[in-house]
Design an enzyme around this catalytic site. Sequence first.
Site, PDB file in Angstrom:
ATOM      1  N   SER A  51     -13.318-100.273 -11.888  1.00 43.73           N
ATOM      2  CA  SER A  51     -14.240 -99.269 -11.345  1.00 43.73           C
ATOM      3  C   SER A  51     -13.816 -98.910  -9.929  1.00 43.73           C
ATOM      4  O   SER A  51     -13.607 -97.733  -9.613  1.00 43.73           O
ATOM      5  CB  SER A  51     -15.666 -99.817 -11.321  1.00 43.73           C
ATOM      6  N   TYR A 140     -14.723-106.614 -20.124  1.00 46.68           N
ATOM      7  CA  TYR A 140     -15.428-106.074 -18.952  1.00 46.68           C
ATOM      8  C   TYR A 140     -16.740-105.455 -19.432  1.00 46.68           C
ATOM      9  O   TYR A 140     -16.742-104.407 -20.060  1.00 46.68           O
ATOM     10  CB  TYR A 140     -14.541-105.038 -18.255  1.00 46.68           C
ATOM     11  N   LYS A 168     -16.084-110.380 -17.643  1.00 47.08           N
ATOM     12  CA  LYS A 168     -16.549-109.977 -16.315  1.00 47.08           C
ATOM     13  C   LYS A 168     -17.919-109.379 -16.532  1.00 47.08           C
ATOM     14  O   LYS A 168     -18.070-108.356 -17.191  1.00 47.08           O
ATOM     15  CB  LYS A 168     -15.597-108.936 -15.726  1.00 47.08           C
ATOM     16  N   GLY A 212     -16.120-105.230  -5.963  1.00 50.46           N
ATOM     17  CA  GLY A 212     -15.606-104.102  -5.195  1.00 50.46           C
ATOM     18  C   GLY A 212     -15.793-104.243  -3.696  1.00 50.46           C
ATOM     19  O   GLY A 212     -14.922-103.855  -2.917  1.00 50.46           O
TER      20      GLY A 212
HETATM   21  C1  LIG Z   1     -21.689-101.273 -10.853  1.00 50.49           C
HETATM   22  C2  LIG Z   1     -20.445-101.791 -10.190  1.00 50.49           C
HETATM   23  O1  LIG Z   1     -19.535-101.046  -9.910  1.00 50.49           O
HETATM   24  N1  LIG Z   1     -20.419-103.094  -9.941  1.00 50.49           N
HETATM   25  C3  LIG Z   1     -19.325-103.706  -9.271  1.00 50.49           C
HETATM   26  C4  LIG Z   1     -18.637-104.692 -10.131  1.00 50.49           C
HETATM   27  O2  LIG Z   1     -19.167-105.324 -10.968  1.00 50.49           O
HETATM   28  C5  LIG Z   1     -19.771-104.396  -7.992  1.00 50.49           C
HETATM   29  O3  LIG Z   1     -18.676-104.963  -7.343  1.00 50.49           O
HETATM   30  C6  LIG Z   1     -20.461-103.409  -7.076  1.00 50.49           C
HETATM   31  O4  LIG Z   1     -19.522-102.448  -6.652  1.00 50.49           O
HETATM   32  C7  LIG Z   1     -21.072-104.088  -5.866  1.00 50.49           C
HETATM   33  O5  LIG Z   1     -21.863-105.127  -6.297  1.00 50.49           O
HETATM   34  C8  LIG Z   1     -21.866-103.127  -5.013  1.00 50.49           C
HETATM   35  O6  LIG Z   1     -23.047-102.739  -5.647  1.00 50.49           O
HETATM   36  C1  LIG Z   2     -16.344-103.788  -9.039  1.00 47.37           C
HETATM   37  C2  LIG Z   2     -15.465-104.188 -10.045  1.00 47.37           C
HETATM   38  O1  LIG Z   2     -15.410-105.283 -10.378  1.00 47.37           O
HETATM   39  C3  LIG Z   2     -14.565-103.162 -10.438  1.00 47.37           C
HETATM   40  O2  LIG Z   2     -14.398-102.340  -9.599  1.00 47.37           O
HETATM   41  O3  LIG Z   2     -14.027-103.140 -11.525  1.00 47.37           O
END
Ligand SMILES: CC(=O)N[C@H](C=O)[C@@H](O)[C@H](O)[C@H](O)CO
Ligand SMILES: CC(=O)C(=O)O
Length: 307
Positions: A51, A140, A168, A212
């Site tokens: 993402s 994921y 994940k 992220g």
């Molecule tokens: C919805 C989304 O993108 N979730 C990310 C990964 O799981 C997180 O790393 C978020 O970017 C982070 O928790 C900030 O809300």
């Molecule tokens: C936030 C996360 O884990 C991703 O960017 O795929």
Amino acid sequence: MHTDIVSKYKGIYIAMYSAYDEAGNVDKERVKQLARYYTGKGVKGLYVGGSSGEGILQNEEERKQVLEAVMEEVRGELTIIVHVGANSTRESVELAKHAESHGADIISAVPSIYYRLPEAAVETHWQHMIDSTNLPFIIYNIPQTTGFTLSTKLLAKLAAQDKVIGVKMSGESTFELQQYKETGGEEFLVFNGPDEQFLAGRIMGADGGIGGTYGVMPELFVKLDYLFQENKIEEARMLQIKINGIIKKLLSYPSLYGACKHILSLRGIETGNPRLPMLPASAEHHDSLAQLNREIEETVALYTAKA
Ligand SMILES: CC(=O)N[C@H](C=O)[C@@H](O)[C@H](O)[C@H](O)CO
Ligand SMILES: CC(=O)C(=O)O
């Protein structure tokens, strides 16, 4: 039966941003500079093209370029998980094979998006990727963006295969996270997704996290993980609260990625703007982002100072 998978791969993985030049093209030198910046910070590895990495906003060739740059720079130093999920199974398989041929450690994918697919279709989609390489696979699960929630039934079916080593979990329920861990078993990896709940996820069974916002403060998540391991839960909770104050500010900008990329640029790490439709940080936000960067740097200094 999985053996030693958790001890081999647990830890903190930065969901790495992609890096573009001023024209918005993938810039391999900038990708390398960013990957290099993350070495020596105590993280286990990088999650590339997810993402935060905007993999789904890039074409196949661009996704390959980003991964190649990462592998050329940090192969052997960091564990590399590559997100190979694309809408078509065919493209996902192509990316999976490319990842294997360039030395990536693990592949991972979201379901195909846009079409509302039945579970059997998502299973087939993932299975083709799993069968296409000898690499381990991490599911994921991010229902709030894909609309697909991984059932424990499908998880159990997939986890029965040696190559499927973990999930994940980006859904926000720590109850579901715990159920995934219980279903997968002790030797099945569960990574916490929501950075705001890292500690909660760890307490309920996650073996580490992929996130992220780690990209602008990896040291703080490494420290948080350490405090959890040392059973210093109250100290860990205070740090998570401090981190959450930072994340709350990051989320107040037009895009989280634009804000994080601007913060990196203040540290001399140029990654360009996020790719539209992800909005860049605008000039009116530069002062507050500079202030936020100072807050992060002060917090890192505080938490990494020798006792
Ligand atoms: C919805 C989304 O993108 N979730 C990310 C990964 O799981 C997180 O790393 C978020 O970017 C982070 O928790 C900030 O809300
Ligand atoms: C936030 C996360 O884990 C991703 O960017 O795929």
